[in-house]
Each structure stands twice: as structure tokens, then as C-alpha cells.
Write a protein that holds these residues in place. Sequence first.
Motif, short mmCIF file in Angstrom:
data_model
loop_
_atom_site.label_atom_id
_atom_site.label_comp_id
_atom_site.label_asym_id
_atom_site.label_seq_id
_atom_site.Cartn_x
_atom_site.Cartn_y
_atom_site.Cartn_z
N VAL A 194 -23.23 9.38 -44.11
CA VAL A 194 -23.89 9.25 -42.81
C VAL A 194 -24.77 8.01 -42.83
N VAL A 195 -24.70 7.24 -41.75
CA VAL A 195 -25.65 6.14 -41.56
C VAL A 195 -26.60 6.59 -40.46
N LYS A 196 -27.88 6.60 -40.82
CA LYS A 196 -28.88 7.09 -39.88
C LYS A 196 -29.62 5.90 -39.27
N THR A 197 -29.68 5.90 -37.94
CA THR A 197 -30.34 4.79 -37.23
C THR A 197 -31.57 5.28 -36.49
N HIS A 198 -32.46 4.33 -36.23
CA HIS A 198 -33.49 4.49 -35.19
C HIS A 198 -33.21 3.29 -34.29
N TYR A 199 -32.41 3.49 -33.26
CA TYR A 199 -31.97 2.30 -32.53
C TYR A 199 -33.16 1.55 -31.92
N ASP A 200 -34.24 2.28 -31.64
CA ASP A 200 -35.40 1.62 -31.04
C ASP A 200 -36.29 0.93 -32.08
N TYR A 201 -35.89 0.93 -33.34
CA TYR A 201 -36.59 0.17 -34.39
C TYR A 201 -36.06 -1.27 -34.38
N ILE A 202 -34.82 -1.38 -33.88
CA ILE A 202 -34.12 -2.68 -33.92
C ILE A 202 -34.52 -3.51 -32.71
N LYS A 203 -35.17 -4.62 -32.96
CA LYS A 203 -35.79 -5.38 -31.85
C LYS A 203 -34.75 -5.98 -30.92
N ASP B 216 -20.81 -0.24 -29.55
CA ASP B 216 -19.39 -0.36 -29.88
C ASP B 216 -19.19 -0.92 -31.28
N GLU B 217 -20.02 -1.91 -31.59
CA GLU B 217 -19.91 -2.53 -32.92
C GLU B 217 -20.17 -1.51 -34.02
N LEU B 218 -21.16 -0.65 -33.77
CA LEU B 218 -21.49 0.37 -34.77
C LEU B 218 -20.33 1.36 -34.92
N THR B 219 -19.73 1.70 -33.79
CA THR B 219 -18.57 2.62 -33.84
C THR B 219 -17.46 2.01 -34.69
N LYS B 220 -17.24 0.71 -34.52
CA LYS B 220 -16.17 0.05 -35.30
C LYS B 220 -16.52 0.03 -36.79
N LEU B 221 -17.79 -0.26 -37.08
CA LEU B 221 -18.22 -0.28 -38.49
C LEU B 221 -18.05 1.11 -39.12
N ALA B 222 -18.37 2.15 -38.31
CA ALA B 222 -18.25 3.53 -38.82
C ALA B 222 -16.79 3.83 -39.16
N ALA B 223 -15.89 3.37 -38.32
CA ALA B 223 -14.46 3.62 -38.58
C ALA B 223 -14.02 2.84 -39.81
N ALA B 224 -14.48 1.60 -39.92
CA ALA B 224 -14.05 0.76 -41.04
C ALA B 224 -14.52 1.32 -42.39
N HIS B 225 -15.75 1.85 -42.42
CA HIS B 225 -16.30 2.33 -43.70
C HIS B 225 -16.27 3.85 -43.82
N ASN B 226 -15.72 4.51 -42.81
CA ASN B 226 -15.59 5.97 -42.82
C ASN B 226 -16.93 6.69 -43.00
N PHE B 227 -17.86 6.42 -42.07
CA PHE B 227 -19.11 7.19 -42.09
C PHE B 227 -19.42 7.73 -40.71
N ILE B 228 -20.38 8.65 -40.69
CA ILE B 228 -20.81 9.30 -39.44
C ILE B 228 -22.13 8.70 -39.01
N VAL B 229 -22.32 8.55 -37.70
CA VAL B 229 -23.56 7.92 -37.21
C VAL B 229 -24.52 9.00 -36.70
N LEU B 230 -25.71 8.98 -37.29
CA LEU B 230 -26.75 9.93 -36.86
C LEU B 230 -27.92 9.13 -36.29
N GLU B 231 -28.18 9.28 -35.02
CA GLU B 231 -29.32 8.60 -34.40
C GLU B 231 -30.53 9.53 -34.55
N ASP B 232 -31.52 9.02 -35.26
CA ASP B 232 -32.71 9.82 -35.59
C ASP B 232 -33.71 9.74 -34.43
N ARG B 233 -33.26 10.21 -33.28
CA ARG B 233 -34.06 10.04 -32.05
C ARG B 233 -35.18 11.07 -31.95
N LYS B 234 -35.07 12.14 -32.71
CA LYS B 234 -36.05 13.25 -32.69
C LYS B 234 -36.45 13.63 -31.27
N LEU B 235 -35.44 14.07 -30.53
CA LEU B 235 -35.68 14.55 -29.17
C LEU B 235 -36.70 15.69 -29.23
#
Length: 480
Positions: free
Chosen positions: A275-284, A292-311
Motif C-alpha cells: 500500500v502507498v499511503k498519501t496525504h494529497y493535501d501535503y503535496i503543494k 490518473d498518474e498515481l493510478t498508473k503508477l499503482a498498476a505498474a508497481h502493483n500497489f494499493i492507494v490509501l488516502e490518509d484523509r482521516k474523514l
Amino acid sequence: MAMESFEDDIKGIVLQLFDIGALKFGNFKMKVGINSPVYFDLRIMVSYPPLMEKLADLVWRYAQSIGIEATVLCGVPYTALPVATLVSVKSGLPMLIRRKEPKAYGTMKLIEGKFSQGEECLIIEDVVTSGGSILETAKDLVNDGLVVQHAIIMVDREQGGKRNLTDRGIRMHSLLSLSKALSILLENGKLDQKKVGEVREYIAANQVFSNEDLIPKRRLWLSYSERSALAKNPLACRILQLMGEKKSNLCVALDVPNWSELVRLVNLIGSDAVVVKTHYDYIKDWKPSCQDELTKLAAAHNFIVLEDRKLGDIGNTIMGQFETLTSWADGLTMHSICGGDSLKAVREAKVDSRPHGVFVVAELSSQGNLISAPYTKKTTELAKEFEDVVAGLVAQNPLLENEPGFVQLTPGVSLKAGGDNLGQKYVTPSDAVLARGGDLIVVGRAITRSINPKETARQIRQELWSAYERRIAEGQTSGS
Ligand code: 6AU
């Protein structure tokens, strides 16, 4: 324990059980529904106080010899109750009584007696065939917050009970096995070779496996692959499957200030992580095309994307946020602060058909955080209630131990224990898996800020995986 005198005592007990008719040979109908040529009826021992006392003495000596650490004990109703009472008096360990039905008036308690949450209870039972009666008792004890790890029993009929209990995290220790009883009776001329052969054949042909899942299998002792079939949430199922396939339990936290840095790191370490965990709002410089780019990277490296948004908001808001964010993230983290309706909103959100789910924060790694034990307990209850949408809990201690379908996400991990200067606390990779009960381990700056992120990720991945393998191995040997 002096083994010689223990063996002599056991021999004496077998002969006495035979003489008083507590050990019978014939054709008997068993509780589990099959007929048996041998029957132990230990109920009759109440008529023989010295025998009961001797059994209690043996149970307690045995418990001491294997270093049982329980602080309270409970006999399986009803036959084992008198012996359990004697063990309690002899050992000084307080006793609990499990009611078979809750009281119709007053409290609805099933477990009588004083105990505290998390206290370990030793179960005492007379005869085990499938282990079902122990499991029924253990289920009520565990539901009330006790921990059950060991059961001492007087006779093991060797028909699968030990296996059934081990599979559910209870180690069964028996004073006597049926084979042993047969040998003693044969040696002492109480049974002939023919009868002994007949009973042995019957036992080998009649192994019973409990079909009721009275106590679910242990989360910490099953492999990720086995557990993927037990998950109710599709994202949990996918994550567990991928952990087994990739042989990795690493979730990398990419808290980095710009997109190009995230891409650089993903290309270095994406294949090591599940799993690659992001805080998309950390990225300026995050912009919609990054999704879309992240989705492609996830497919290329076979990982799952977890957005740590803490709703953490009212149901209606969470529903909208969940629908929007799952257009690119597989999973999201959320707080349980708004209660069950916020999870109901996740359940009712309209999302695409990919596996989605939430990780709910039950505990935090930061020093001085405001989460209390009742909040954590309530959060685990909510996770079970919303098992279709909850992939797991974010936690620092082994939670949901009997719920193998959930994934415990454990952050606050670095190569060395310690912390940062803003309250974050770290444990080592092996502690995260073994002491903290984490399944998917979140590692951020220990990797992203290291001189060689690829090398560090490899090292941490390896440490995490071998700790997991050790955990599984412990589960497999736990029945001995
Ligand atoms: O390894 P670090 O300290 O660089 O990063 C840890 C990551 C951060 C935190 O936002 C997150 O894990 N985290 C969480 C999560 C995942 O929800 C909970 C928590 O209790 N502690 C924690 O650090 O991205």
C-alpha cells in the motif's frame, strides 16, 4: 513437577475411574452425535471426594509445571465445576462461573464473579471430544473482556478437540489421553487386547471437527492469504491477498511536499510496498492530473492507494467526500468520532466497482492524543457492525484479535524506537508486528528521508515480513 509421582498418580486415577464405573466400555451415544465404544462419565466423581481432591491436585500441579499465568479460573459447566472449585481453593486463584443461560431477572450476566478487562482466565474441563463445550465457555468469557489462552482438561478422547481449540487460539493441556488410559488398563489386566484394538480403531476413524464457528480463528495466527477469504470488506480481501502474493506487509507513507518527489520515491520503492499511503493535501503542487498518474503508477508497481484523509464529519459530508476521493484512491482513513451514521454514509455512498473500504482510527501513535479506552472499544464495535465497509483499524495494540478478516494498520514505525519533536512515537518493525499486532505497517520518514530509500525500504520490508513469519510459526506450535 516430579514426573514419576505424577505418572503414578495418573495410573492410580485411571484404575479408580475404571473401578467406580466412570470409564465404561460398551456402545454409547455421544453429545456430538456419533456412537462410541468408550464413555467417560466423570459426573460420578462427586461421590468420591478423595478422588476429586486428587484430580484437583493434579490439575493444579500440572498448571504450575507449564507456567500458566492466568489470574482467574473457570470450570466448564457442569461436571468440571467441583474440581475447578477445589483448584480455586488450593491455588488461591479466584473462580468465575459461567451460566448456561442468562438470568431471567436482574442483571443479564453470563459470567459471575469478579474480574477486570484483559485478565487471563484458565479454563478447566473434564473430558474433551470436539472441544465444543470449552469453546462455548471461552466465547462468553472473551465476550466479557477476558483473555482465554489455556485449558487444562482431565481426559482427552483424542478425537480432534485439541486441533479445534488450537485453531481458535486456545492451548489444551490434558492430564490423561484415552490412549494412555487404554495402555494402563491393558497393563493392569482390566481390558484385553481385542477391546483396546477396537477402541483405538474407533478413535482413529471418528475424528470430529467442530462445525460451529464458536470462537472465530485468531487474526494473529493465520496467514494473510488464509485471512483474505474471511474478509467481508472487498478492500481488506484485496490487501490480504496482495500481501500474500507480494510477501510484503509494508505500507509506505509518502508525506512529501511535491509531486515529482512522490513519483521519484514510488519508482524506487513502489514494488516493495503493498500500500502507498498519501496525504494529497501535503503535496503543494497536487493537481487533478496527479490522480490518473498515481493510478498508473499503482498498476505498474502493483500497489494499493490509501488516502490518509482521516474523514471525521457528519454522514452527509462523509458520503460526498468518500464518493469524490474513491475516484482515485482505493481506500481512505476515517475517524469514528461521528459514530455509526458516518459509517452508514460510507456504506450508502455511490462508488465504482473497484474494491473500496475505510480504515477507522481506533488508536493514535502521537504522544498525548485524546483517544480513551472506551472510545477505542466503541470503535472496534463499530468496525464489526460495519464489516462490509471497514477494511480495518488504525491501531497501536492488538485489536480485533478474533476477527481475522480485518487488517490492522499500525503506524509509528522506524528502524529504531523513539520519536520526533512533534509528538510522533516510534517502535521497531518487529515490535509493530509482534507486540502491537499490526498487519500492514506504515513507515514514512524512516524510508523517505533516509539516504538510500530503496535500500532502507528493502531492509524494513524484510524485518516486517520475518516478524510476520515468526508470528504465524508461533500460532502453529501453540498447540503443543
Ligand atoms: O512514519 P512517519 O512518522 O513519517 O509517518 C507516519 C504516517 C503519517 C501519519 O499521518 C500516519 O502515519 N499516522 C496515522 C495514520 C496512518 O492514520 C495514525 C497514527 O496514529 N499515527 C500516524 O503517524 O502519514
